[in-house]
Design a protein around this motif. Sequence first.
Motif, short mmCIF file in Angstrom:
data_model
loop_
_atom_site.label_atom_id
_atom_site.label_comp_id
_atom_site.label_asym_id
_atom_site.label_seq_id
_atom_site.Cartn_x
_atom_site.Cartn_y
_atom_site.Cartn_z
N ALA A 246 0.83 -1.21 0.00
CA ALA A 246 0.00 0.00 0.00
C ALA A 246 0.86 1.26 0.00
O ALA A 246 0.59 2.22 -0.73
N MET A 247 1.92 1.26 0.80
CA MET A 247 2.81 2.42 0.84
C MET A 247 3.55 2.60 -0.47
O MET A 247 3.76 3.73 -0.94
N GLY A 248 3.94 1.50 -1.10
CA GLY A 248 4.60 1.59 -2.40
C GLY A 248 3.71 2.19 -3.46
O GLY A 248 4.16 2.99 -4.30
N GLU A 249 2.43 1.84 -3.44
CA GLU A 249 1.49 2.39 -4.42
C GLU A 249 1.24 3.88 -4.20
O GLU A 249 0.82 4.58 -5.12
N ASP A 250 1.52 4.36 -2.98
CA ASP A 250 1.40 5.79 -2.72
C ASP A 250 2.70 6.53 -3.03
O ASP A 250 2.86 7.71 -2.67
N GLY A 251 3.64 5.83 -3.66
CA GLY A 251 4.88 6.46 -4.08
C GLY A 251 5.94 6.57 -3.02
O GLY A 251 6.91 7.33 -3.17
N LEU A 252 5.81 5.81 -1.92
CA LEU A 252 6.77 5.87 -0.84
C LEU A 252 7.85 4.80 -1.03
O LEU A 252 7.55 3.68 -1.44
N SER A 253 9.08 5.12 -0.71
CA SER A 253 10.22 4.25 -1.00
C SER A 253 10.35 3.13 0.02
O SER A 253 9.71 3.14 1.09
N THR A 254 11.22 2.17 -0.30
CA THR A 254 11.52 1.07 0.62
C THR A 254 12.09 1.60 1.93
O THR A 254 11.72 1.14 3.02
N ALA A 255 12.99 2.58 1.84
CA ALA A 255 13.59 3.16 3.05
C ALA A 255 12.53 3.85 3.91
O ALA A 255 12.58 3.80 5.14
N THR A 256 11.54 4.48 3.26
CA THR A 256 10.46 5.13 4.02
C THR A 256 9.64 4.10 4.77
O THR A 256 9.28 4.29 5.94
N TYR A 257 9.32 3.00 4.11
CA TYR A 257 8.60 1.93 4.80
C TYR A 257 9.40 1.42 5.99
O TYR A 257 8.86 1.22 7.08
N GLY A 258 10.72 1.24 5.80
CA GLY A 258 11.56 0.78 6.90
C GLY A 258 11.53 1.74 8.07
O GLY A 258 11.44 1.32 9.24
N SER A 259 11.57 3.04 7.79
CA SER A 259 11.54 4.03 8.86
C SER A 259 10.19 4.06 9.56
O SER A 259 10.11 4.17 10.79
N VAL A 260 9.10 3.97 8.78
CA VAL A 260 7.76 4.00 9.37
C VAL A 260 7.52 2.78 10.24
O VAL A 260 7.05 2.89 11.38
N ILE A 261 7.87 1.62 9.75
CA ILE A 261 7.62 0.40 10.53
C ILE A 261 8.55 0.32 11.72
O ILE A 261 8.25 -0.31 12.73
N ALA A 262 9.71 1.00 11.64
CA ALA A 262 10.62 1.02 12.78
C ALA A 262 10.01 1.75 13.97
O ALA A 262 10.40 1.52 15.12
N LEU A 263 9.03 2.65 13.73
CA LEU A 263 8.35 3.34 14.83
C LEU A 263 7.70 2.33 15.77
O LEU A 263 7.59 2.58 16.98
N ASN A 264 7.25 1.22 15.23
CA ASN A 264 6.68 0.15 16.04
C ASN A 264 7.67 -0.31 17.10
O ASN A 264 7.36 -0.35 18.30
N GLY A 265 8.88 -0.64 16.66
CA GLY A 265 9.89 -1.08 17.61
C GLY A 265 10.35 0.02 18.55
O GLY A 265 10.57 -0.22 19.74
N VAL A 266 10.48 1.24 18.04
CA VAL A 266 10.93 2.36 18.87
C VAL A 266 9.95 2.62 20.01
O VAL A 266 10.36 2.80 21.17
N LEU A 267 8.65 2.63 19.71
CA LEU A 267 7.66 2.88 20.75
C LEU A 267 7.67 1.77 21.80
O LEU A 267 7.58 2.04 23.00
N ILE A 268 7.81 0.55 21.37
CA ILE A 268 7.84 -0.57 22.31
C ILE A 268 9.09 -0.50 23.18
O ILE A 268 9.05 -0.73 24.38
N VAL A 269 10.23 -0.18 22.56
CA VAL A 269 11.47 -0.05 23.33
C VAL A 269 11.32 1.05 24.37
O VAL A 269 11.78 0.92 25.51
N ALA A 270 10.68 2.16 23.99
CA ALA A 270 10.54 3.29 24.91
C ALA A 270 9.55 3.02 26.03
O ALA A 270 9.73 3.51 27.15
#
Length: 436
Positions: A246-270
């Motif tokens: 879905a993010m790719g179809e909105d023109g967002l890059s692989t690195a952007t997906y990696g950064s967005v999904i990393a928020l999941n881990g960051v919030l849990i770590v915090a």
Amino acid sequence: MRTIRGWFRETTGDLPVTFWYLWTGTLINRLGSFVLIFLAIYLTRERGFSELQAGLVLGLWGVGGAVGTTVGGTLTDRWGRRPTLLTAHVGAAAMMLALGFARDLWTLAAGALLLGLFAEAARPAFGAMMIDVVPEKDRLRAFSLNYWAINLGFACAAILAGLAAEVGYLLLFVVDAVTTLTTAVIIFVKVRETRVVGAATTGAVHTARRGALRTILTDRIYLGFVALNLLSALVFLQHISMLPIAMGEDGLSTATYGSVIALNGVLIVAGQLFVPRLIRGRSRSHVLALAAVVMGVGFGLTAFAEAAWFYGLTVLIWTLGEMLNSPSNSTLIAELSPAELRGRYQGVFSLSWQVAGASAPILGGLVRQEAGNVTLWLGCAAIGGVTALFHLLSGPARERRAASLRRPAVAAPEPATVPVPPVPQVAKAATPAPTR
């Protein structure tokens, strides 16, 4: 400062040495958990397969995982926790390398099937070993600490994988294999077998072997709990399969997906280390119901996301639900599992993740292809609401069962203590489970 020190001691103190070796292995393994995060993108962008074909490969990973957790649960009770973990990790590392060099669809599909089998065979053994070594009073914080390690590794892996994918996707498979082997080395060197079968328990174990399947299949309370986890997992695993598409179809890059999904881990770590204190003493059925609603809302809002910041907001919302869900789930599994069938009960619970791993990408791809992106995500919200309702209805019966299993354990003498010197995802699920 004293308050921080006291909180730190309360959170981490007095846990067995074996637990910390298991925790370290989890962290290292998750630091290299690249493959599953980017497998959908790899298959569609790098290999040129359709969404449905990518869903098929991911689905076969789930099928392999379903077999793996079933076999792994049986081996955990019969063969032992340690040999099952070692075999699963070495096999998973080999299959990651094989998958990295595969090119045609059916070779990739076979590789994903076998990778799922080996990787998920580790889950029941790891879960049983954690319950073996950690006393009941400490399990909530122990499982929270382990989940924290999973997500610390996941947060780092998601960002690093996005960068590594720009260099070459093969690097993802190689690093994942190396970290999995490193975990196997830690288990081999530092972790001893924790399954104790003495003279007093041998008869019970033989009885369990003869009637294990019948016991599990007639345990309606536990199977109901597993079914609710399956519904949650069908929603949750869309972040691996359909979200990157879905993010790719909105023109967002692989690195952007990696950064967005990393928020999941960051919030849990915090925040994850504060969750045990937040939910301590509260009804687990209410906590699980709230978690299902919050996760449903987070995934449902994805229907309206177009920009990276909005996708990031949805990830933060459903992560809050995940943080509430995980520790309550883990302690309930431990309390609903008879000691002599601990590995197989862990295997059945892990099976719900593998069934979801097999069906979520296929169902998600089919719904998205036939009914559209909005229908997929709003459907996830509806599933979250239904799951919450059934947690509220089934919660009292689960707590009565847990209490009935605790009573004999208090009366019986403790088995021999676990050896002192004295550790396994591939999906966060999977878990993962991970293995997210």
